[in-house]
Enzyme design. Sequence first.
Site, PDB file in Angstrom:
ATOM      1  N   LYS A  88       0.864  -1.185   0.000  1.00 53.79           N
ATOM      2  CA  LYS A  88       0.000   0.000   0.000  1.00 53.79           C
ATOM      3  C   LYS A  88       0.898   1.232   0.000  1.00 53.79           C
ATOM      4  CE  LYS A  88      -3.940   2.106   2.355  1.00 53.79           C
ATOM      5  NZ  LYS A  88      -3.367   3.470   2.377  1.00 53.79           N
ATOM      6  N   CYS A 131     -19.568  22.048  31.355  1.00 54.89           N
ATOM      7  CA  CYS A 131     -18.975  22.223  30.024  1.00 54.89           C
ATOM      8  C   CYS A 131     -17.912  23.320  30.083  1.00 54.89           C
ATOM      9  CB  CYS A 131     -20.056  22.588  29.015  1.00 54.89           C
ATOM     10  SG  CYS A 131     -19.436  23.095  27.403  1.00 54.89           S
TER      11      CYS A 131
END
Length: 788
Positions: A125, A418
């Site tokens: 590859k 958050c």
Amino acid sequence: MSQALDRINALRAQLHQHNHNYYVLDAPSIPDAEYDRLFRELQQLELEHPDAVTNDSPTQRVGGAALKTFSQVQHEVPMLSLGNAFAEQDLHDFVRRVREGLGDLLPAGDLFGGGAEVAFTCEPKLDGLAVSLLYEEGVLTRGATRGDGSTGEDITINVRTIRNVPLKLQGSDWPPVLEVRGEVYISHAGFAALNQRALAEGSKVFANPRNAAAGSLRQLDSKITASRPLEFCAYGFGRVEGGELADSQYHILQQFKRWGIPISPELRQVSGAEALLAYYQDIGARRAALSYDIDGVVFKVDDLAWQAQLGFRAREPRWAIAHKFPAQEEITTLLDVEFQVGRTGAVTPVARLAPVQVAGVTVSNATLHNMDEVARLGLMIGDTVVIRRAGDVIPQVVSVVLERRPDDAQAVTIACQCPVCGSAVERTQLIKRGKGKDSVSEGAVYRCVGRLACQAQLIQAIIHFVSRRAMDIDGLGDKIVEQLVNEGLLRSPADLYALQYERIVGLEGFADLSTRNLLAAIAQSRQVSLARFIYALGIPDVGEETAKLLARALGSLARISQALPEVLTYLPDVGLEVAHEIHSFFADSHNQHVISALLEQGVVLEESSELHAEFSACATLASVLEKLNINHIASTGAQRLAQRFGSLSALLAADWLDLRSIERFTEKAAQSLREFLANPANVARAQAIEAQLLEFGMHWQSPKQALTGLPLAGQTWVLTGTLEIMSREQAKAKLEDLGAKVAGSVSAKTHCVVAGPGAGSKLTKAQQLGVAVLDEAAFMQRLQALTG
């Protein structure tokens, strides 16, 4: 002139052959000095006789005038990516899936064996850039990048400069239209020379050969490309018209080699999983000695008929896999862990690292995926960690060097709020839906519950909403979206349509014209197709193709938003998990508010409002019973129940004796059904599904609609050759909009063939069968007549 032309043709033939010997056969037949002498002679003759210069001449590799931009190329056959194997078990699983997929096609073997082995082709590859080369009548006419797999960039002028790409094929038995696919790369020696030259010129050096190859191919000035040591290696094919290719991957590549197209010298044909592993280990052991970079090996089922049987899933073939090598690794220090908030609210830990070079790239950040991964690694801030570029692309933390852990190392903890908006961060729950009951467990992802009140989610949601494949609002780039959100002008996608000139024109970077252009682009997006609107909403797991399917099949936003998960699974490629995501999204009150606000702001959806005829009366009683997921009742049991009772109401009224009297219906299945129907919630769900099928027209008692109403409904069309006024993809879309099915082959059932320049075997077959044929001009006239 005739003598000169004869000499020019003779020189070209000689140089083509010498190029073939040098680049393909690796067996040069003359010294470089003699090649250069012949080349210079041809150059001089072409200079004296410019009318004799052709595109396939060996002299035409020096590049032409610089382009302003690259045009787009639609890949008629998509350039798909490959699935990956990283461990030995992954490869064994791949071979097992191949064998299962082939089923009875695979010879059984003898009494003492486990069945015949599957033959595969194997090749390295290459770590470069995938490209497509189109040859028409043996001459290179187009080169294109892979792009997103469907659309690439036209780089013809650049691929023509690559020395081992044949401008004209050898021999004469190639198909009239042949699309060759392969990898463009730079060898180690070429890369070293390129950087050495850059240093001498005082210009920037390249980080690695892959970046150098990709950057070279995308130069607008092809003279720069011509100066780079690019090479090409073929690994497959796409569009083929006329002529014949071999029936196996290996032998097709051998044909390519015979026609002058370079292929990998490491190409092999082997059988069975053990042989694949042996090839992988052999190439891995020799990887450092190869003259080019590779990041694994590729295995493909060799037989083309078997490839067709196995087919594709999502965007990758089932008959091929890339077995990746372990990526290069380095050691560095974890300085900190920060948390990023994405469009869906997922709070993801990101490692901040002391910068380190990994595989030629400076790495200072790495993904940690989720907190479960942090726990698995036992990671602490201050640790010495091993970094890997997974697949040689995405940096990852592999492990912790515990013996180097400092005394002041700190635990990694995720905040309860958050980091962007301060809203609660909650751990997601996973619902596993199975026969009889749903089981709930903790997910690996933490999510901010602030939704669009969270600036990070809002910015990403609007960036997605305005993107080219969604609402396609020109001029709203990432930075402008971020600016408008930060200024408080956007609190949801609906606010885009309430923006006012006075609020924008005074912002940094905006003047009168840019403000008016932005507002005009937003106004223009108000009328949008249902498919684009659904995609723009950002429903989890709903990509562009699923959005198109929902719009085409159900026809209206109202129907899509009301659809129950079990009803959605009647659409092809919509599984139960995706169906639940769609249903949950539209059931959410916040999402309902955003959609209502968009419609109130004047967004108008182009929708058919009708269920597509293909899905009318598509449901059966047996299929509904199967979708109810009742323990011990699979497809066969559901069929027997449907045959016995004929309607859902009759089944719901059945008693124990009725169930026991069904032939070959087990007592265990009967007991499971009784228990299921004893729960009122289950009965209500079954009745709701049937009611919605009736409402939508999908019920087995609904009238079956014929595929009519569109001017080309029920017709099959075929496109062949090169279309010049519009791309084949655009032509296909227009035909489908008019109700036609666009097929890839011609048969007696074909209604019409559209043949552009270069049309081959499909045109011939159409003429033999007496099928109507239109050239592109006549096709455009037909479209105009049909659409008014």
